[in-house]
Design a protein around this motif. Structure first.
Motif, PDB file in Angstrom:
ATOM      1  N   VAL A   1     -34.352 -14.418   4.063  1.00 22.78           N
ATOM      2  CA  VAL A   1     -34.975 -14.363   2.747  1.00 22.78           C
ATOM      3  C   VAL A   1     -36.488 -14.315   2.933  1.00 22.78           C
ATOM      4  O   VAL A   1     -37.083 -15.239   3.485  1.00 22.78           O
ATOM      5  CB  VAL A   1     -34.582 -15.585   1.880  1.00 22.78           C
ATOM      6  CG1 VAL A   1     -35.307 -15.528   0.536  1.00 22.78           C
ATOM      7  CG2 VAL A   1     -33.073 -15.630   1.670  1.00 22.78           C
ATOM      8  N   LEU A   2     -37.092 -13.222   2.475  1.00 23.23           N
ATOM      9  CA  LEU A   2     -38.537 -13.035   2.615  1.00 23.23           C
ATOM     10  C   LEU A   2     -39.227 -13.459   1.329  1.00 23.23           C
ATOM     11  O   LEU A   2     -38.802 -13.070   0.226  1.00 23.23           O
ATOM     12  CB  LEU A   2     -38.865 -11.566   2.918  1.00 23.23           C
ATOM     13  CG  LEU A   2     -38.644 -11.062   4.357  1.00 23.23           C
ATOM     14  CD1 LEU A   2     -37.178 -11.186   4.774  1.00 23.23           C
ATOM     15  CD2 LEU A   2     -39.096  -9.620   4.492  1.00 23.23           C
ATOM     16  N   ASP A   3     -40.302 -14.260   1.477  1.00 22.01           N
ATOM     17  CA  ASP A   3     -41.073 -14.677   0.311  1.00 22.01           C
ATOM     18  C   ASP A   3     -42.201 -13.685   0.037  1.00 22.01           C
ATOM     19  O   ASP A   3     -42.330 -12.657   0.714  1.00 22.01           O
ATOM     20  CB  ASP A   3     -41.609 -16.094   0.500  1.00 22.01           C
ATOM     21  CG  ASP A   3     -42.534 -16.229   1.709  1.00 22.01           C
ATOM     22  OD1 ASP A   3     -42.961 -15.188   2.281  1.00 22.01           O
ATOM     23  OD2 ASP A   3     -42.851 -17.367   2.092  1.00 22.01           O
ATOM     24  N   ARG A   4     -43.039 -13.991  -0.963  1.00 24.71           N
ATOM     25  CA  ARG A   4     -44.089 -13.058  -1.366  1.00 24.71           C
ATOM     26  C   ARG A   4     -45.028 -12.710  -0.209  1.00 24.71           C
ATOM     27  O   ARG A   4     -45.389 -11.542  -0.018  1.00 24.71           O
ATOM     28  CB  ARG A   4     -44.898 -13.649  -2.527  1.00 24.71           C
ATOM     29  CG  ARG A   4     -45.919 -12.654  -3.111  1.00 24.71           C
ATOM     30  CD  ARG A   4     -46.827 -13.341  -4.125  1.00 24.71           C
ATOM     31  NE  ARG A   4     -46.088 -13.849  -5.258  1.00 24.71           N
ATOM     32  CZ  ARG A   4     -45.809 -13.142  -6.348  1.00 24.71           C
ATOM     33  NH1 ARG A   4     -46.191 -11.879  -6.427  1.00 24.71           N
ATOM     34  NH2 ARG A   4     -45.154 -13.683  -7.351  1.00 24.71           N
ATOM     35  N   LYS A   5     -45.388 -13.704   0.590  1.00 25.96           N
ATOM     36  CA  LYS A   5     -46.317 -13.452   1.689  1.00 25.96           C
ATOM     37  C   LYS A   5     -45.717 -12.468   2.693  1.00 25.96           C
ATOM     38  O   LYS A   5     -46.390 -11.548   3.157  1.00 25.96           O
ATOM     39  CB  LYS A   5     -46.659 -14.777   2.381  1.00 25.96           C
ATOM     40  CG  LYS A   5     -47.721 -14.649   3.463  1.00 25.96           C
ATOM     41  CD  LYS A   5     -48.089 -16.016   4.022  1.00 25.96           C
ATOM     42  CE  LYS A   5     -49.158 -15.895   5.110  1.00 25.96           C
ATOM     43  NZ  LYS A   5     -49.512 -17.240   5.656  1.00 25.96           N
ATOM     44  N   ALA A   6     -44.432 -12.648   3.001  1.00 24.01           N
ATOM     45  CA  ALA A   6     -43.767 -11.741   3.939  1.00 24.01           C
ATOM     46  C   ALA A   6     -43.606 -10.350   3.340  1.00 24.01           C
ATOM     47  O   ALA A   6     -43.718  -9.337   4.048  1.00 24.01           O
ATOM     48  CB  ALA A   6     -42.413 -12.314   4.341  1.00 24.01           C
ATOM     49  N   ILE A   7     -43.356 -10.283   2.050  1.00 25.60           N
ATOM     50  CA  ILE A   7     -43.227  -8.993   1.369  1.00 25.60           C
ATOM     51  C   ILE A   7     -44.566  -8.259   1.382  1.00 25.60           C
ATOM     52  O   ILE A   7     -44.632  -7.040   1.624  1.00 25.60           O
ATOM     53  CB  ILE A   7     -42.711  -9.198  -0.072  1.00 25.60           C
ATOM     54  CG1 ILE A   7     -41.312  -9.823  -0.053  1.00 25.60           C
ATOM     55  CG2 ILE A   7     -42.681  -7.877  -0.835  1.00 25.60           C
ATOM     56  CD1 ILE A   7     -40.842 -10.333  -1.413  1.00 25.60           C
ATOM     57  N   GLU A   8     -45.630  -9.000   1.146  1.00 28.77           N
ATOM     58  CA  GLU A   8     -46.973  -8.405   1.200  1.00 28.77           C
ATOM     59  C   GLU A   8     -47.279  -7.871   2.593  1.00 28.77           C
ATOM     60  O   GLU A   8     -47.856  -6.787   2.753  1.00 28.77           O
ATOM     61  CB  GLU A   8     -48.019  -9.449   0.797  1.00 28.77           C
ATOM     62  CG  GLU A   8     -48.001  -9.803  -0.681  1.00 28.77           C
ATOM     63  CD  GLU A   8     -48.938 -10.965  -1.014  1.00 28.77           C
ATOM     64  OE1 GLU A   8     -49.408 -11.644  -0.057  1.00 28.77           O
ATOM     65  OE2 GLU A   8     -49.175 -11.208  -2.213  1.00 28.77           O
ATOM     66  N   ALA A   9     -46.873  -8.618   3.624  1.00 29.38           N
ATOM     67  CA  ALA A   9     -47.134  -8.196   5.002  1.00 29.38           C
ATOM     68  C   ALA A   9     -46.424  -6.890   5.333  1.00 29.38           C
ATOM     69  O   ALA A   9     -46.899  -6.117   6.181  1.00 29.38           O
ATOM     70  CB  ALA A   9     -46.699  -9.298   5.966  1.00 29.38           C
ATOM     71  N   LEU A  10     -45.308  -6.627   4.676  1.00 21.04           N
ATOM     72  CA  LEU A  10     -44.583  -5.378   4.899  1.00 21.04           C
ATOM     73  C   LEU A  10     -45.210  -4.201   4.159  1.00 21.04           C
ATOM     74  O   LEU A  10     -44.828  -3.053   4.396  1.00 21.04           O
ATOM     75  CB  LEU A  10     -43.126  -5.534   4.450  1.00 21.04           C
ATOM     76  CG  LEU A  10     -42.231  -6.419   5.327  1.00 21.04           C
ATOM     77  CD1 LEU A  10     -40.920  -6.712   4.610  1.00 21.04           C
ATOM     78  CD2 LEU A  10     -41.955  -5.732   6.665  1.00 21.04           C
ATOM     79  N   GLY A  11     -46.119  -4.469   3.249  1.00 24.16           N
ATOM     80  CA  GLY A  11     -46.755  -3.401   2.491  1.00 24.16           C
ATOM     81  C   GLY A  11     -45.919  -2.872   1.346  1.00 24.16           C
ATOM     82  O   GLY A  11     -46.060  -1.707   0.956  1.00 24.16           O
ATOM     83  N   MET A  12     -45.087  -3.734   0.781  1.00 25.11           N
ATOM     84  CA  MET A  12     -44.230  -3.304  -0.327  1.00 25.11           C
ATOM     85  C   MET A  12     -44.987  -3.369  -1.653  1.00 25.11           C
ATOM     86  O   MET A  12     -44.685  -4.163  -2.545  1.00 25.11           O
ATOM     87  CB  MET A  12     -42.966  -4.171  -0.390  1.00 25.11           C
ATOM     88  CG  MET A  12     -42.020  -3.988   0.769  1.00 25.11           C
ATOM     89  SD  MET A  12     -40.486  -4.940   0.519  1.00 25.11           S
ATOM     90  CE  MET A  12     -39.515  -4.400   1.916  1.00 25.11           C
ATOM     91  N   GLY A  13     -45.979  -2.497  -1.797  1.00 25.29           N
ATOM     92  CA  GLY A  13     -46.822  -2.533  -2.982  1.00 25.29           C
ATOM     93  C   GLY A  13     -46.105  -2.168  -4.257  1.00 25.29           C
ATOM     94  O   GLY A  13     -46.470  -2.634  -5.343  1.00 25.29           O
ATOM     95  N   SER A  14     -45.068  -1.348  -4.173  1.00 29.55           N
ATOM     96  CA  SER A  14     -44.328  -0.939  -5.362  1.00 29.55           C
ATOM     97  C   SER A  14     -43.466  -2.099  -5.877  1.00 29.55           C
ATOM     98  O   SER A  14     -43.472  -2.407  -7.077  1.00 29.55           O
ATOM     99  CB  SER A  14     -43.455   0.271  -5.023  1.00 29.55           C
ATOM    100  OG  SER A  14     -42.810   0.757  -6.171  1.00 29.55           O
TER     101      SER A  14
END
Length: 487
Positions: A212-225
């Motif tokens: 389970v990825l949180d907001r910080k991990a999602i941001e690190a992946l570059g999921m801007g959409s």
């Protein structure tokens, strides 16, 4: 629920020690081979006009002489297809639902040779009949007492076929029940974090790997959409990945991607207030992914399966994305958000890009994506979009086998023209004409490295009106498809 089969020799059905006997007649005449007491009672009912041998007709008889069970329910299927048998089983079970019955014996008469699909249809009907939503309704009636179903066979070979169908049907029914339960829960009882917790619970139950990825991990992946959709809500987004490993590591996985918008207001492009409560169902795709994982794990299928869920709310607010904003997706492509209520494709596109790391054999995304698909297909068939003829054919066949049908829609390149933008690589909508198709074309732009299909379940994931509630579709379709990949 305990599903089993039993070989019943001629004359033995009447002596079954069950709380109720459910007779399903798959013919337009009284079938041969019924026990004398049952055949006489059915024939008398037809003669007297109490039973018409047409699909959907039912009859209840109490304490029939010569029958050990005190209850006999008769339901007419009319045809010998699994679809007709399922409808008849549902009608027959409705006659018995309020009677506190624990054990039902089921005899399917009028079919020359019963197949696995007939038993699976019975299991599906039982699953639907036994489900009752209670999470936020303590005043709901007590859960049905029904706990055991015995389907009768005429010989050992038929019993073996029916047992296989019951096993598959019971697992799918369990997955459908999970999907219905999750989708039925209100938005404050099924947040992105709650959905992640449910994935972890499923992982613990079946020994699945869950990330389970949180907001910080999602941001690190570059999921801007994806993050653009989530930024208007106080509820933190969650990106959920569940691994079921039933085959060798070298076998490429099937990946299912579910839209997990746990509540959709439309964002700044606010939806009308009437009926907005039903937007709790907008995570039906995510629910179906977890339901399919449950069914596949229950069966111990020899296949590798990965479920990916992008979960967030879509809310208006000071931080919410605005119409005209441009965001950068994980793929690097930019998107002009012309309508914030076209948010499902914005979370799915980043999830589709993420799946490339798994080197999947196939990726299928499932989403309550467009009202346009409801207009096109209604509530009968889910919309299927894929440029791959072979994959589309396999999904169509899986839907037919599961009695969970879909219909293939076009993905002609000309539809892609509607997504052109003066300010980004694409817009997120293409206008009203062909709205479900242009939504699929948007997703297609992120699938160049994938063998991909898209299922739009906006018309099939839930029912409105007096029967309001989630359906659990397309867990059956997806389970049959995944099982076919492990053969």
């Amino acid at each position: 629920m305990d599903f089993r089969t039993q070989v019943a020799a001629a004359g033995a059905t009447s002596q079954l020690a069950v709380d109720a006997l459910l007779l399903l007649i798959a013919a337009d005449t009284v079938p041969a081979g019924l026990d004398d007491a049952i055949a006489a009672a059915v024939s008398d009912a037809v003669r007297d006009g109490d039973l018409v041998l047409k699909a959907g007709k039912t009859l209840y008889l109490h304490r029939l002489p010569g029958l050990k069970s005190s209850r006999l329910a008769v339901a007419v299927a009319g045809k010998d297809t699994p679809k007709a048998v399922k409808a008849a089983a549902a009608a027959g079970l409705a006659l018995l639902k309020a009677q506190g019955i624990k054990h039902v014996g089921v005899q399917i008469a009028g079919v020359e040779a019963l197949q696995a699909g007939h038993a699976e249809a019975v299991a599906a009907a039982v699953g639907d009949a036994a489900y009752l939503y209670r999470t936020t309704k303590p005043s709901a009636p007590a859960a049905p007492a029904l706990s055991r179903i015995t389907v009768l066979a005429r010989d050992k070979a038929e019993a073996e076929r029916l047992a296989g169908g019951l096993s598959c049907g019971a697992a799918i029914a369990k997955g459908v029940t999970l999907a219905r339960e999750l989708a039925n829960r209100p938005g404050n009882h099924c947040t992105p974090s709650d959905l992640a917790a449910e994935a972890r619970r499923l992982g613990k139950q079946y020994k699945l790997k869950v990330d389970v990825l949180d907001r910080k991990a999602i941001e690190a992946l570059g999921m801007g959409s994806f993050l653009a959709v989530a930024q208007g809500s106080d509820q933190p987004p969650r990106f959920i990945v569940v691994h079921y490993n039933g085959a060798a590591k070298k076998q490429a996985p099937v990946v299912l991607v579910g839209k997990g918008i746990t509540f959709d207001t439309g964002g700044i492009s606010l939806k009308p207030g009437e009926g907005m409560d039903e937007m709790k169902f907008d995570m039906g795709g995510a629910a179906s992914v977890l339901g399919t994982l449950c069914a596949v794990a229950e069966l111990g299928a020899k296949v590798n399966l990965i479920g990916v869920i992008a979960a967030s709310e879509n809310m208006p607010g000071g931080k919410a994305v605005k119409p005209g904003d441009v965001v950068t997706s994980m793929s690097g492509q930019t998107i002009e958000i012309l309508n914030t209520d076209a948010e499902g494709r914005l979370v799915l596109c980043d999830a589709l890009t993420y799946t490339e790391r798994f080197k999947p054999a196939v990726v299928v995304d499932i989403a309550t994506l467009t009202g346009a698909c409801v207009i096109a297909l209604g509530a009968v068939r889910s919309g299927l979009f894929s440029p791959d003829d072979g994959l589309a054919g396999e999904l169509l066949a899986a839907g037919d086998a599961a009695l969970d049908p879909c219909w293939r829609m076009p993905v002609d390149e000309e539809y892609d023209e509607a997504l052109k933008s003066n300010f980004a690589d694409m817009g997120n909508i293409g206008g009203r004409p062909g709205g479900s198709i242009t939504a699929a074309m948007f997703l297609k732009r992120f699938t160049g490295k994938l063998r991909w299909a898209h299922l739009d379940i906006a018309g099939t994931a839930w029912k409105s009106g007096a029967a309001k509630g989630a359906t659990g579709r397309p867990v059956g379709l997806l389970t049959h498809y995944v099982l076919s990949q492990g053969q």
